[in-house]
Design a protein around this motif. Structure first.
Motif, mmCIF file in Angstrom:
data_model
loop_
_atom_site.group_PDB
_atom_site.id
_atom_site.type_symbol
_atom_site.label_atom_id
_atom_site.label_comp_id
_atom_site.label_asym_id
_atom_site.label_seq_id
_atom_site.Cartn_x
_atom_site.Cartn_y
_atom_site.Cartn_z
ATOM 1 N N ILE A 114 0.871 -1.175 0.000
ATOM 2 C CA ILE A 114 0.000 0.000 0.000
ATOM 3 C C ILE A 114 0.907 1.225 0.000
ATOM 4 O O ILE A 114 1.751 1.380 0.887
ATOM 5 C CB ILE A 114 -0.943 0.011 1.220
ATOM 6 N N TRP A 115 0.736 2.063 -1.017
ATOM 7 C CA TRP A 115 1.598 3.227 -1.228
ATOM 8 C C TRP A 115 0.786 4.509 -1.227
ATOM 9 O O TRP A 115 -0.349 4.533 -1.718
ATOM 10 C CB TRP A 115 2.259 3.136 -2.603
ATOM 11 N N ASN A 116 1.371 5.578 -0.756
ATOM 12 C CA ASN A 116 0.876 6.921 -1.023
ATOM 13 C C ASN A 116 0.926 7.079 -2.538
ATOM 14 O O ASN A 116 1.925 6.717 -3.182
ATOM 15 C CB ASN A 116 1.794 7.937 -0.320
ATOM 16 N N LYS A 117 -0.132 7.590 -3.148
ATOM 17 C CA LYS A 117 -0.232 7.674 -4.610
ATOM 18 C C LYS A 117 0.933 8.442 -5.220
ATOM 19 O O LYS A 117 1.537 7.995 -6.192
ATOM 20 C CB LYS A 117 -1.560 8.305 -5.012
ATOM 21 N N GLU A 118 1.257 9.585 -4.674
ATOM 22 C CA GLU A 118 2.340 10.399 -5.230
ATOM 23 C C GLU A 118 3.696 9.729 -5.081
ATOM 24 O O GLU A 118 4.517 9.761 -6.006
ATOM 25 C CB GLU A 118 2.361 11.780 -4.571
ATOM 26 N N ILE A 119 3.947 9.116 -3.932
ATOM 27 C CA ILE A 119 5.223 8.425 -3.716
ATOM 28 C C ILE A 119 5.346 7.255 -4.694
ATOM 29 O O ILE A 119 6.417 7.029 -5.271
ATOM 30 C CB ILE A 119 5.374 7.963 -2.251
ATOM 31 N N TRP A 120 4.250 6.508 -4.912
ATOM 32 C CA TRP A 120 4.280 5.408 -5.871
ATOM 33 C C TRP A 120 4.590 5.919 -7.273
ATOM 34 O O TRP A 120 5.435 5.360 -7.979
ATOM 35 C CB TRP A 120 2.971 4.629 -5.871
ATOM 36 N N GLU A 121 3.899 6.968 -7.692
ATOM 37 C CA GLU A 121 4.123 7.495 -9.039
ATOM 38 C C GLU A 121 5.562 7.977 -9.215
ATOM 39 O O GLU A 121 6.186 7.725 -10.250
ATOM 40 C CB GLU A 121 3.131 8.618 -9.342
ATOM 41 N N ASP A 122 6.109 8.651 -8.207
ATOM 42 C CA ASP A 122 7.509 9.092 -8.272
ATOM 43 C C ASP A 122 8.450 7.891 -8.347
ATOM 44 O O ASP A 122 9.378 7.870 -9.156
ATOM 45 C CB ASP A 122 7.868 9.952 -7.055
#
Length: 143
Positions: A114-122
């Motif tokens: 489970i990732w923070n959306k922005e951290i995953w995208e980066d």
């Protein structure tokens, strides 16, 4: 086996809807803990037992083994999936992964992440250019 990428939101009470495709394999309850790369790892109980046994057998005399074991177990919590398919994520885990609302739930073989959306995208965008190099280095693993 877990696979796929799903975008969800955590509500103000820290609840997250677990993707339907993951619910059966996770079981009625599973373990959620701090993962690597600032995400959360979720393991079905049988997989958690395997990890627990491996970490228990690490040498207590090794500083890195003690540190990793503390990191991994101190954040661990048992999650139960409610009738609406939701789990309640502990505040300490939400803070660790910097999850406030939008998140991404990934299936990664024997676990979910489970990732923070922005951290995953980066992370994904930064890693995309090196996937070919990473794959080349995996040759020794017979993949």
């Amino acid at each position: 086996m877990f696979m796929g990428e799903y975008h969800h939101n955590v509500d103000t009470k820290g609840r997250l809807i677990v993707p339907a495709k993951f619910r059966d394999d996770l079981g009625e309850s599973f373990v959620l803990t701090r993962g690597l790369d600032q995400c959360l790892f979720g393991y079905p109980m049988d997989e958690w037992k395997i990890i627990e046994d491996k970490l228990r057998n690490l040498p207590l005399t090794k500083k890195d083994a003690r540190a990793f074991t503390r990191f991994f177990f101190s954040g661990a919590t048992e999650c139960e999936i409610d009738k609406q398919g939701r789990i309640n994520i502990a505040g300490t885990l939400l803070n660790y992964a910097k999850i406030e609302k939008e998140c991404v739930v990934l299936g990664v073989s024997n676990r979910i992440e489970i990732w923070n959306k922005e951290i995953w995208e980066d992370y994904f965008n930064e890693s995309a250019d090196s996937f070919a190099d990473i794959a080349e280095n995996m040759i020794g693993f017979d993949i």
